[in-house]
Design an enzyme around this catalytic site. Structure first.
Site, short mmCIF file in Angstrom:
data_model
loop_
_atom_site.label_atom_id
_atom_site.label_comp_id
_atom_site.label_asym_id
_atom_site.label_seq_id
_atom_site.Cartn_x
_atom_site.Cartn_y
_atom_site.Cartn_z
N LEU C 54 -3.23 -0.59 2.51
CA LEU C 54 -2.23 -0.28 3.54
C LEU C 54 -1.59 -1.54 4.11
CD1 LEU C 54 -3.89 2.70 5.47
CD2 LEU C 54 -2.09 2.78 3.74
N ARG C 55 -2.18 -2.69 3.82
CA ARG C 55 -1.61 -4.01 4.13
C ARG C 55 -1.56 -4.37 5.60
NH1 ARG C 55 -2.57 -5.61 -0.77
NH2 ARG C 55 -1.01 -5.20 -2.36
N HIS C 172 -15.17 -4.62 -7.34
CA HIS C 172 -14.03 -5.03 -8.17
C HIS C 172 -14.63 -5.90 -9.26
CE1 HIS C 172 -9.81 -6.88 -8.58
NE2 HIS C 172 -10.57 -7.65 -9.33
N ASN C 271 -3.77 -5.75 -11.64
CA ASN C 271 -5.13 -6.24 -11.82
C ASN C 271 -6.13 -5.13 -11.51
OD1 ASN C 271 -7.20 -8.00 -12.31
ND2 ASN C 271 -7.23 -8.84 -10.25
N ASP C 298 -5.32 2.67 -6.24
CA ASP C 298 -5.12 1.22 -6.10
C ASP C 298 -3.67 0.92 -5.72
OD1 ASP C 298 -5.56 -1.48 -5.94
OD2 ASP C 298 -5.91 -1.77 -8.09
N HIS C 302 4.05 -4.42 -2.73
CA HIS C 302 4.50 -5.81 -2.64
C HIS C 302 5.99 -5.82 -2.36
CE1 HIS C 302 0.82 -7.78 -3.86
NE2 HIS C 302 0.70 -6.94 -4.86
N PHE C 316 0.20 -9.33 -8.47
CA PHE C 316 -0.46 -8.22 -9.17
C PHE C 316 -0.31 -6.95 -8.33
CE2 PHE C 316 -2.98 -11.82 -10.85
CZ PHE C 316 -3.04 -11.50 -12.19
N GLY C 317 -0.07 -5.83 -8.95
CA GLY C 317 -0.19 -4.57 -8.23
C GLY C 317 1.01 -3.66 -8.34
#
Lengths: 176, 317, 437
Positions: C54-55, C172, C271, C298, C302, C316-317
């Site tokens: 959720l950042r 992970h 990733n 996941d 970004h 990544f993402g």
């Protein structure tokens, strides 16, 4: 579309022979002459002309090729052109009488490019122009010194020069 | 083809055509006036995110011989080093009016990203991207080999049957990748030599033979031996134990040089580590064509710039 | 407010009317303020995502709790577990309580914070796991996701310590030394593209080590985003030995392969990386046979500039909440590998069970909290940014045709999505406030 033959094999040979005589007369012989054909067909015409001159004057006349692709002013308007090799005969062109040889004289832009290309290669004493066909419609102040045949044409018409070396036969046709 | 990103994109005809045009360009270098008006009024940007004076100078000389205006944009000391993105840089170049972009970047695929996005609408030439490709280096190598073998009669010819041994850090080498695809396309028989740590995964599916030992490869009577630069930091990362062991196993020393035919070409993309992958004797021998490679680089880059920038549409047909 | 969902098809295929009153599934037959015609639609339990970024706090330019849960609602999710790699890291009771409170306040979905295993995700010292577990956020899942707990001794201690609180470590699995400079799946394609390789063994070796550790100390272990056929083999072996391990697979690893990297388009950089065809097939099979327990998104938002860059330099993402169910339908349901009961199990019941989230075990029983998702499996759509409801648009599916469409999402008895449209934030927050009292 209609096609009309305006020069046949014998006509072409005759035209080249006449041009050879005119060159010798204007140059007072074949000394210091260098023939540079403009690819592709101009190179073959230059070679034929060179052979006639050598026969008439009983001495070999240097013949080469002058590619003008890199000097054209319409490069960015057309698909990329493949350049051809430029071959300058031993002895170079400095102080020589260079006769440019091409098949058809039309807008004059090819000859303009050839003059530019020539000036990057050296400094001839005199530059002359010999063409098999002059069809008019000049866009630059350029004229031929030696002309095989004047062929007044409409700009919608197309003129094709076929030579044995590249096309399997000698012929000039006009198509509309 | 509008861009030159990878030699894998080139057909045999296209590759031969580039080499042939380069022959014409090489002729220009022998004249009194070493300049053509072809790209007059066009602007070529050398966009170098990674230092490479040699490659930049070669592209710059090529563009200038074609009368293009050249803008050198290097990352060091510019806004790029202050974090400006590739996108912003590209849009800036578009606003300046760049007609062609020569890009060198430490990230593999950066030229492809530049070509794929609408940030700038200009042909893109890959001048080396990460560990991916360096197409003009491979072209100049092929050109050098062809000229040596065929001289004035080189035009129109491929490299059918020419045996090329490429030695060294294949794993990290963009020169090796570009050469493998191009040389195979041109019909050469390519043999890669490296310790297993420096061979890429899947290399046995590449159009090459693979040898683990240089001495084995030298028994195949090669026409060309190309030595790749080995970087010191590879030692730290345990790709091989020591420089001495590398030089002993994979270096082109005098003794190995002596086993080559007198007309076998020794190549190196530069800059050389004398005493490591190549001995001074090999680098300076009559077999070495290293300086030919440098000279031919300008001709090849002229050819590429001419083919991509001069025409109105498809670039390399 | 009461809602009647009329003529819906349950995961097991039975057709039913379902009435919701005061936030719970009610006896049928009563009145309803609003009727949803569910003819031809599947009624699923509200989806639960055990792996969402959720950042917030720290990376609000990518996502916030509000925008992330809005994306969750758009994708049919009613609960999300929020990963700990925020700034500051969720390694204290204060951070996890803040994230939880923001979720409650906005009301689009239940937000369950995940606590960091180690302080600052640094892999050196255990974070205050007990404090987070006993905080108002009641943290049950602990993860250093984004980084691997690679120190074997620390991992052993973490497994043991978390079991004290009935928690679980979500690992992970990425051996750090084997993945230095890694950019995409290690193999022939990476070698050709000149991109750093991320070898399957870097994941498989950590999973192998950790299932053995979990067995040794008798603790529960969860494996994040399993991506390789080899990992599936290790998990199958571990489960056959009775080791208490669960595992998740992302939607993108069920559908996409490494070939997409050939474009150097960084939207496909993730990733663990996209893998080979045979990995995708093994992962699908493992999800179908229960070797892999759940799907987790996941969801990794970004900003545009992090993706409009050369591959090596890009982040990544991928975002995944909004597309998850469609991708699972494409990869698993439409291929005949999983039925809708299987979807309900792997995207709601099991992730809730692993995360100790109550109220999801009998979603359609009278008296259950109404967390429901209504999906139209017959719809197809060309996925576009208009289908994204979060703050970021780094979806690998833009321009792709995907099956299925979320028609309605009901979180805790009130709708967050109706007629395929996410309801406005103020309306949802108001409903959530009323529910909390």
């Amino acid at each position: 579309m209609t096609a009309r033959t305006v020069l046949q094999n014998a006509d072409i040979t005759r035209a080249l022979t006449r041009i050879a005589h005119e060159i010798l007369e204007a140059n007072r012989g074949a000394s210091d002459l260098v023939l540079l054909g403009i690819p592709t067909r101009g190179v073959h015409l230059a070679r034929r002309l060179g052979a006639v001159l050598a026969r008439l004057d009983d001495a070999p006349v240097p013949v080469g090729a002058l590619d003008v692709t890199m000097y054209r002013d319409d490069l960015s308007r057309n698909p990329t052109r493949a350049p051809h090799p430029t071959e300058i005969p031993d002895g170079g062109i400095d102080g020589r009488t260079v006769v440019l040889v091409d098949d058809v004289l039309y807008s004059g832009r090819t000859i303009r490019a050839a003059l530019d290309a020539l000036s990057d290669l050296g400094r001839p004493r005199v530059v002359r122009l010999a063409v098999l066909v002059d069809r008019g419609h000049r866009e630059l102040p350029i004229r031929a010194d030696f002309v095989g045949k004047n062929l007044p044409s409409a700009s919608s018409e197309r003129i094709f020069v076929r030579l044995d070396e590249t096309d399997g036969s000698d012929e000039v046709t006009i198509e509309s | 083809m509008r861009h030159l990103l990878s030699t894998a994109d080139l057909t045999r005809e296209q590759a031969v055509r580039i080499l042939d045009v380069a022959e014409d360009m090489a002729d220009v270098a022998t004249r009194e006036v070493k300049k053509l008006p072809t790209l007059r009024g066009r602007t070529v940007v050398n966009l170098f995110f990674e230092d490479s004076t040699r490659t930049r100078i070669s592209f710059e000389a090529a563009a200038k011989r074609l009368s293009a205006d050249v803008i050198n944009f290097s990352a060091k000391g510019s806004s790029v080093s202050k974090g400006e993105s590739l996108k912003d840089t590209a849009q800036t170049l578009a606003a300046i009016g760049a007609d062609g972009v020569v890009i060198r970047h430490s990230a593999s695929g950066a030229p492809a990203v530049l070509a794929a996005n609408a940030w700038i609408d200009a042909p893109v030439v890959n001048a080396g991207d990460g560990t991916h490709e360096h197409p003009t280096q491979a072209l100049l190598d092929a050109f050098t080999i062809r000229r040596r073998l065929h001289g004035a009669g080189a035009r129109g010819r491929s490299l059918d049957g020419v045996r090329v041994v490429i030695v060294g850090d294949i794993l990290h080498s963009r020169v090796a990748r570009s050469n493998v695809w191009l040389l195979a396309t041109l019909g050469a028989e390519v043999r890669l030599v490296a310790p297993a740590t420096l061979l890429p995964l899947g290399v046995r599916d590449w159009p090459v033979e693979v040898d683990l030992h240089l001495d084995d490869a030298l028994t195949t009577n090669p026409d060309v031996v190309m030595m790749l630069r080995i970087q010191g930091e590879r030692m730290r990362d345990a790709f091989f134990p020591s420089a001495r062991e590398y030089a002993r196993e994979y270096g082109l020393d005098e003794e190995r040089l002596g086993r080559l035919r007198a007309d076998t070409m020794v190549m190196h993309p530069g800059p050389m580590n004398r005493g490591l992958e190549i001995s001074a004797a090999a680098a300076d021998s009559a077999r070495s064509v290293v300086l030919d490679q440098v000279a031919n680089g300008v001709s090849i880059r002229m050819a590429v710039l001419y083919l991509l920038l001069s025409g109105a549409e498809e670039g390399i047909a | 407010m009461s809602v009647l969902v009329r003529g819906a098809t349950l995961p097991d295929g039975t057709r039913t009317d379902l009435r919701i009153e005061d936030g719970r599934v009610a006896e049928p037959g009563g009145s309803a303020d609003r009727v949803i015609d569910a003819d031809g639609l599947r009624l699923l339990p509200g989806l639960v995502d055990l792996h969402t970024h959720l950042r917030e706090p720290g990376f609000e330019q990518s996502e916030t709790v509000l925008t992330g849960t809005r994306a969750a609602a758009a994708g049919g999710f009613t609960a999300v577990f929020a990963m700990a790699n925020t700034s500051p890291v969720a390694d204290t009771a204060g951070v996890v309580e803040q994230v939880q409170a923001l979720g409650d306040q906005h009301g689009y979905a239940t937000v369950r914070p995940i606590g960091a295993v180690t302080v600052g995700l640094a892999g050196e010292q255990l974070s205050e796991i007990g404090a987070m577990a006993s905080s108002r956020a009641r943290v049950t899942v602990f993860s250093d996701d984004g980084k691997c707990v690679h120190d074997a001794l620390l991992m052993r201690r973490a497994l043991e310590y978390v079991s004290t609180f009935d928690g679980v470590i979500a690992q992970h699995a990425q051996e750090p030394r084997l993945t230095e400079g890694a950019q995409m799946n290690d193999g022939p394609l990476a070698a050709r593209l000149g991109l750093g390789g991320w070898p399957a063994v870097a994941e498989e070796s950590i999973i192998a080590r950790d299932v053995l550790l979990a067995e040794h100390v008798g603790a529960r272990l969860h494996i994040c985003h399993v991506s390789t056929a080899g990992s599936v083999e290790v998990l199958r072996w571990a489960k056959s030995r009775g080791i208490d391990v669960t595992a998740e697979v992302t939607p993108h690893h069920l559908l996409l392969t490494e070939q997409l990297a050939e474009s150097y388009d960084a939207r496909y950089k993730v990733n663990p990386p996209l893998r080979r065809d045979e990995d995708v097939l093994a992962l699908r099979e493992a999800l179908a046979d229960g070797t892999i327990d759940i799907v987790a998104t996941d969801h990794a938002p970004h900003p545009v500039e992090a993706k409009e860059a050369p591959w090596d330099e890009a982040a990544f993402g991928m975002v995944g909440l909004e597309s998850a169910l469609s991708v699972v339908q494409a990869a698993m349901v439409d291929t005949g590998l999983l039925d809708w009961s299987g979807v309900a199990r792997t995207m709601s019941l099991e992730p809730a069970r692993i995360g100790r989230l109550t109220g999801y075990d009998e979603p359609f029983a009278v008296g259950a909290r109404a967390n429901l998702t209504l999906v139209d499996p017959s719809a197809t759509r060309t996925f576009g940014t208009e289908h994204l409801a979060g703050r970021s648009v780094n979806s690998p599916y833009l321009g792709r045709t995907l099956p299925g469409r979320i028609v309605a999402t009901i979180h805790d008895g009130y709708p967050t999505v109706l007629d395929g449209e996410v309801l406005p934030a103020d309306q949802v927050a108001l409903a959530a406030g009323v529910r909390r009292g």
